[in-house]
Design an enzyme around this catalytic site. Sequence first.
Site, PDB file in Angstrom:
ATOM      1  N   GLU A 143      69.570  20.033  46.517  1.00 26.53           N
ATOM      2  CA  GLU A 143      68.630  20.820  47.317  1.00 26.53           C
ATOM      3  C   GLU A 143      69.088  22.276  47.467  1.00 26.53           C
ATOM      4  OE1 GLU A 143      68.115  18.654  50.975  1.00 26.53           O
ATOM      5  OE2 GLU A 143      66.715  17.239  50.069  1.00 26.53           O
ATOM      6  N   GLU A 298      64.190  11.876  45.802  1.00 22.79           N
ATOM      7  CA  GLU A 298      64.318  11.265  47.128  1.00 22.79           C
ATOM      8  C   GLU A 298      62.914  11.027  47.652  1.00 22.79           C
ATOM      9  OE1 GLU A 298      66.816  13.366  49.880  1.00 22.79           O
ATOM     10  OE2 GLU A 298      68.361  13.788  48.378  1.00 22.79           O
TER      11      GLU A 298
END
Length: 675
Positions: A143, A298
Amino acid sequence: MLQIGADYYPEQCSESCWPTDVALMNEAGVSIVRMAEFAWSRMEPAEGQYAFEWLDRILDLLHQGGIQAVLGTPTATPPAWLHARYPDIYPMDQRKYRLGFGIREQRCLNNDNMRAYGQRIIEAMARRYAEHPAVVGWQIDNELSANLCYCPICHEKFHVWLQGKYNTLDALNQAWGASFWSQEYSDWAQIPLPWHVKGGVFHNPSLQLEFRRFQSQATIDFEREQIALLRRLAPRHFITHNMMGLHNSLDCYELGKELDFVSWDNYPITPWGESPFGSPLAADVMRGIKQRNVWVMEQINGITGWNTMGRRPSGEWLRCAAWQAVAHGADAVVFFRWRTACYGTEQFWHGVINHDGVPRRRFREVAAFGKEIQQFAPMLDGTAPRSEVAIVNAYEQHFAMDIQPQAEGLGIWDQAAHYYRALQTRGLNVDVVPLSAGLNAYKLVIAPSWYILTPEDAACFIDYVQQGGTLILSPRTGVKNADNACYEAPLPSLLRELAGVEVDDYDALGKDESSIQTAGGQKYATSVWADLLQLHGADAIAWHAGSVFTGEPAITRHHYGSGAAYYFGVFAEPALYDALLGRILEESEIQGLMELPEGMEAAWREKDKQKYLFLMNFNDSERTAAVPGGLTALLGNAPENGSITLPAYGVGLYECAMNPHGIGTHQTQTSICKA
């Protein structure tokens, strides 16, 4: 091939659990796991002392179970020993306070020690696992966001970066208008970072934009160093990175350039309520980065939360959200996480398996979804969304609008959502792409505030409309040049001739409401912003009503070349977009497929001449939608009398034996904007 997976952290549980985990993954249809992205301290417990034996054993177990692995480079969590030796790795905030140890991403990406030690652990991993039969790919870090650090190293490198761009201080002073407030610089070292300053007054917007560009590029350089190393040492493996939907702190198009495909993390709901970072718009933004299918690395699996927990979505809702990701171009859905953590910050971010290790309801829900995916994977293999409509995006627009928001609700994604919703209710796919994607592949292009407008960008828009495209422009277009300085020209500056209008005045409405009226007498509420337009060749199709601009043009249409440019000088209630976009789609020869009720969504994937319709009902009660003919039900309720009814959080998948919306019929012309 379409597949499901799970994020797996074997280092966080007893090794005795591993065989059970692999067996349960097989039962649930999990065919791939992501792992090791937070395991630096376990793989290198002391400098240069590598401990990979535990990772060897779990990878061997996974391979025996027929499960593949994506290894994450662990640079999001530098170990304590590295910080102890090089405390300058900790980033600084705007007040010059160092971030301490105990969380993740506690590192400055411009720090040479951080980069060097990161390369060492990645090299050790790659050399060990380049030929391991379970390992198929790599995820870079985790991320990534812009390296918004304000340490002395960043300050020094920022000066070097500015020198490389502007060459001379005279050029920089002129471009930034540094005579304002006596900010002219006579030495590069005098240029500050954009700290918090006295009385909340902000730094020069030109300085701020360059700092955002610099730190975005720092993150991209950090990523590309890792990619280059892995390409050399593990050339058979794919490389991806898990981005964050509508996150806009860095240039995701540049971040994605060297990747094989983009991955992203999809959390439509959080403990703090509905999240903009997990939505159909976010899915299309992520797919648009490389204009190809993605992975969801995710996927929400249940209750989310660190200290505070969110609500538990129903199993039907979770299934609907997972199918939504597939419908918008996901070729893998990887659930976060496999085992719920018993330790650390994410103890209450729930996984497929509970803290007690017993497979319960969430496990059964994932297993049921896995069976569905296995059933339809061969059929959907190679399919992808296609669209005749695009929303164009550039991350510099976000940077500049974040620096000077100007009015509440004027954010780029806020604007895009107005148009996106209206297009979705007609069952249309929407691409979100950069200008370099080539606009002439689309019949309709929508440009939320193209605030920073370069001559090259203007030429792209002009070329597109001249060749027959339809373009929608929005308020705050053409305000700034590339240096984030205002144009000395009437708005929309370089696009005045194309739009056929000049902005005579404007009003930052924010949350306050005003209204407009169309030629047919319909009135619509407006808010956020209002432009007063002078006509210079365009025709007015809506006028301000009930404001200081009453009676003046608010929305216009201008024939230009073989196409047309619309200028929406307002942001309005949904009904306006429903009405006007219906007209614009018809003029652009784009066939809306259906009228969907609120909370119901459609998306299409196709390959060659075969198309598949996905219908998702995100309402807590059944909904019915009128649909085109020629649909055969593969999953969910079959069409009856030209409509389909889905239960609460129901999903339908339909094979289409025809070309219901003419995708592929628009002739792509040569574009000067094509990369």
